[in-house]
Structure formats: C-alpha cells, structure tokens
Write an enzyme that holds these catalytic residues in place. Structure first.
Site, PDB file in Angstrom:
ATOM      1  N   TRP A 103      57.430  22.317 -27.305  1.00 59.42           N
ATOM      2  CA  TRP A 103      58.258  21.723 -28.360  1.00 59.42           C
ATOM      3  C   TRP A 103      58.732  22.747 -29.376  1.00 59.42           C
ATOM      4  O   TRP A 103      59.828  22.618 -29.914  1.00 59.42           O
ATOM      5  CB  TRP A 103      57.533  20.563 -29.036  1.00 59.42           C
ATOM      6  CG  TRP A 103      57.405  19.377 -28.130  1.00 59.42           C
ATOM      7  CD1 TRP A 103      56.248  18.855 -27.622  1.00 59.42           C
ATOM      8  CD2 TRP A 103      58.468  18.583 -27.577  1.00 59.42           C
ATOM      9  NE1 TRP A 103      56.537  17.784 -26.802  1.00 59.42           N
ATOM     10  CE2 TRP A 103      57.872  17.593 -26.753  1.00 59.42           C
ATOM     11  CE3 TRP A 103      59.862  18.607 -27.693  1.00 59.42           C
ATOM     12  CZ2 TRP A 103      58.625  16.639 -26.052  1.00 59.42           C
ATOM     13  CZ3 TRP A 103      60.616  17.661 -26.999  1.00 59.42           C
ATOM     14  CH2 TRP A 103      59.999  16.697 -26.201  1.00 59.42           C
ATOM     15  N   ASP A 173      56.869  20.219 -37.568  1.00 51.65           N
ATOM     16  CA  ASP A 173      57.049  19.103 -36.644  1.00 51.65           C
ATOM     17  C   ASP A 173      55.670  18.475 -36.429  1.00 51.65           C
ATOM     18  O   ASP A 173      54.821  19.056 -35.764  1.00 51.65           O
ATOM     19  CB  ASP A 173      57.635  19.620 -35.333  1.00 51.65           C
ATOM     20  CG  ASP A 173      57.661  18.561 -34.228  1.00 51.65           C
ATOM     21  OD1 ASP A 173      57.263  17.414 -34.493  1.00 51.65           O
ATOM     22  OD2 ASP A 173      58.093  18.889 -33.107  1.00 51.65           O
ATOM     23  N   LYS A 197      55.110   8.592 -31.077  1.00 47.79           N
ATOM     24  CA  LYS A 197      53.869   9.171 -30.592  1.00 47.79           C
ATOM     25  C   LYS A 197      52.679   8.463 -31.248  1.00 47.79           C
ATOM     26  O   LYS A 197      51.825   7.951 -30.575  1.00 47.79           O
ATOM     27  CB  LYS A 197      53.817  10.670 -30.885  1.00 47.79           C
ATOM     28  CG  LYS A 197      55.016  11.456 -30.355  1.00 47.79           C
ATOM     29  CD  LYS A 197      55.055  11.508 -28.844  1.00 47.79           C
ATOM     30  CE  LYS A 197      56.405  11.908 -28.276  1.00 47.79           C
ATOM     31  NZ  LYS A 197      56.846  13.253 -28.552  1.00 47.79           N
TER      32      LYS A 197
END
Ligand SMILES: *Cc1c(COP(=O)(O)O)cnc(C)c1O
Length: 362
Positions: A103, A173, A197
């Site tokens: 990511w 993030d 998530k």
C-alpha cells in the site's frame, strides 16, 4: 455464530459488530419514524444532518480529536487519498515516503504523478517483513510531508513507534488499523483511512486534517472534489455524500464508545493477536511472515512449508467455516485479518482448527 454467519477473516470489506448490523436491520424500513430508510433520505434533510453531525461528534470523542483538526467524509475509498494527499499537500513539490509494502508502494506510484517523491526508508530488501529504522532519516528541508502506511494490510507490519519526521508534518494511511488502538492525533498533520477495513461499508475514507494544511491556493486543474477545502467548507456535504456509509460508521462509533473506547479495543486486539502469534511461534508447520517487533495486531500473514499446502489449508479452513484466509494474490500464503469486530472466540476457534490441521498434515 448467530444467523449462520461465518468467522470472516477478510482483509476488507470485513466483519462489522453484530449488534450494529442488528440495529441497522431494525431501522432499515423506517428510520426512527422518518418514514424512510437512510438510503432513501435527502442528504439535505434535518434527519440526515443529525446522523452526520453525531457521527463526527462521536468520532471526535473516540479519538480525542483536537479542535484545530477537521474531520472529512470523502468518497472514493483509500485509493483516491493516494492522489488527494500529494495534490493538496505538495506545496514545494516534494513528498517523502517510507516504503513498507504494497500500500505504501501504491501511494508512492500515485504521488509521482504530482511531484517529486523521495523514499527515505524502505524494507524492500527484507521483503517487507519489517518496518525500517525511522529514527534518523535524510529528510530534505523543502519536503512537504513524511508519509507512512501505518499498518500494511497485505504484508502484516505495523508501527509501534512513529517515525522522527524532523519537524515535517506526518501523513498516515491508517486504513487497516483505524480505531484499533488509541491514537494521539496531534502528532499528525493528516490521518486518513478507508473505512471498509475496521469500521463500515466500502466506498468512503475518513480524513482528519490539521486546519492550517487546508489550502486555498491549489492549482486550477485540481478537480473541485479532490480539494480538501471543498469538503472542509461544506461539512462533507458539498455533493451527495455516501450517506449510507456515514450512517453505518456512526453506528460503529457509538458501539465503540459504549464498549470501552479505543483503550478497550486495543486490549482486546492485543489479546486476540497474542493467541494467534503464540500458536504460530510454537507451530512447526505454520510460520509467521513478519519480524516480531513489527507484527500487526490486525493482519496476520503466515505460510506452510509449501505453496500447495498454503492453498490446501486455506480451502480446508473455508470448508470448516473460516472464510477468506487465502493470502493476497501478490504475496501468497495465508492471512488472518482480525479487526475490532472479530470476536476472540473466532480466533480461538481458528487456532484449534490450525492445530488440528497441523497434526493431520505435518
Ligand atoms: C485497502 C487499503 C487501501 C485502499 O482502499 P480502497 O478503498 O480499496 O481504495 C489503502 N491503504 C490500505 C492500508 C488499505 O488496507
């Protein structure tokens, strides 16, 4: 599990707390005598305004967000933030990134479209099995920000200590760890998380941004929607927001507040992760993929001695009622995502299953 539900170890979209789903079901046809479902409601109505305002207020309470930070609900999920961060924060045109896995690599690739990117630390040479040393990184004076992916969902690493940014603002993030443990918001310039998530339905990100970082001098070409100021000036109601996601997230915020807040979530998450890591540490068949000090409490990747056995174990687990244990296609192996809503019983049952599998296959 009630309703024939399964223990779902998906990395996202992921499990939501059962009492929250029950409450949503009860309000589905007629939300609090409004005569309609939240999905059918005008985003300009008083009843929706209250849903939005309570969601923000509850999140502020949960995370203890200081008054000089704005909370924004933005569509497009996590991926849009990979672009919005550099578009809005690159004043000098230089973003510093810590590369820790899949990511952060995506964030880096996207940022390169808008300016210069400097990778100031990386664990690529360790196959992203750890967090690199971030205590003394070479950060240029003209850097606009330091960016981290605080929990790498695919690689299973997390920061237990924030990097030394040498006075530059920290952008994080937090998608796969949002609300999993207490967070000192004042240490960051900007925190963002895709909500599917650890919080609610897909299709929305929550951005927490210090208000001096919201600019009114962005280049003309920046799309209106991609400007943080558009959302900040309009209480995230510039256009039709993801009303449904805001509503569901708001329910989860209330649930977390009623269940001891982030301290209690952290306690439960540590307890769950310990059960699984303890098993992996003692297993002679399954092996954890991450350096001990950097192991995520949310995403636990592990492997068997072979790719064939990885696939067989994931399939056997699914047949036994443990879904989505297959590792991400880019790294293989297995992965158990154990977010806030995964009950301890689910992790204990998984460990019993894996132990039995090991006895039969080792
Ligand atoms: C899932 C995820 C994203 C991307 O989110 P989308 O909503 O699918 O765009 C970004 N960062 C992290 C850490 C993630 O886990």
């Amino acid at each position: 599990m009630k309703y024939g539900r399964t223990y779902n170890f998906s990395a996202g979209p992921a499990m939501m707390p059962e009492p929250v789903l029950e409450e949503i079901a009860a309000e589905m046809m007629n939300y609090r005598l409004s005569g309609m479902c939240v999905m059918e409601m005008s985003h300009r109505s008083g009843v929706f305004q209250q849903i939005r305002d309570e969601a923000e207020a509850d999140l502020r309470k949960l995370m203890n967000i200081p008054g000089n930070y704005k909370v924004l609900f933005i569509q497009g999920g996590g991926t849009v933030q990979f672009a919005m961060v550099p578009m809005n924060l690159m004043k000098n045109g230089l973003g510093c990134y810590v590369e820790t896995g899949a990511w952060s690599k995506k964030a880096i690739a996207e940022a390169k479209k808008y300016g210069e990117v400097k990778i100031i630390a990386s664990s690529a040479d360790r196959n992203f099995s750890c967090i690199p040393d971030c205590r003394d990184m070479d950060i240029p004076d003209n850097a606009d920000y330091v960016y981290i992916c605080e929990n790498e969902t695919i690689n299973g690493t997390t920061y237990f200590q924030l990097p030394n940014t040498k006075g530059k603002i920290l952008v994080s993030d937090q998608s796969s760890m949002f609300l999993s443990r207490p967070c000192d918001v004042s240490k960051y310039g900007l925190i963002w998380g895709g909500v599917q998530k650890n919080v609610g339905p897909a299709g929305m990100a929550i951005v927490i941004i210090r208000d001096d970082l919201i600019r009114d001098d962005l280049p003309e070409y920046v799309p209106t929607y991609m400007n943080y100021k558009t959302h900040a000036d309009n209480d995230s109601l510039y256009n039709t927001p993801n009303c449904w996601a805001i509503y569901c997230c708001g329910k989860v915020f209330k649930y977390l507040l009623e269940n001891g807040g982030l301290e209690e979530m952290h306690r439960r998450n540590k307890e769950k992760a310990e059960i699984l890591y303890d098993f992996l540490d003692h297993s002679e068949f399954f092996t954890g993929a991450v350096r001990r000090e950097d192991r995520s409490l949310m995403n636990v990747p592990f492997v068997t001695p072979s790719r064939e056995q990885d696939a067989d174990a994931a399939a056997a687990a699914k047949a036994a009622g443990f879904d989505n244990l297959k590792g991400h296609k880019s790294v293989g192996g297995l992965r158990a995502s154990i977010y806030n809503a995964m009950p301890k019983e689910g992790v204990e049952a998984l460990v019993r299953f894996l132990r039995k599998y090991e006895e039969e296959h080792a």
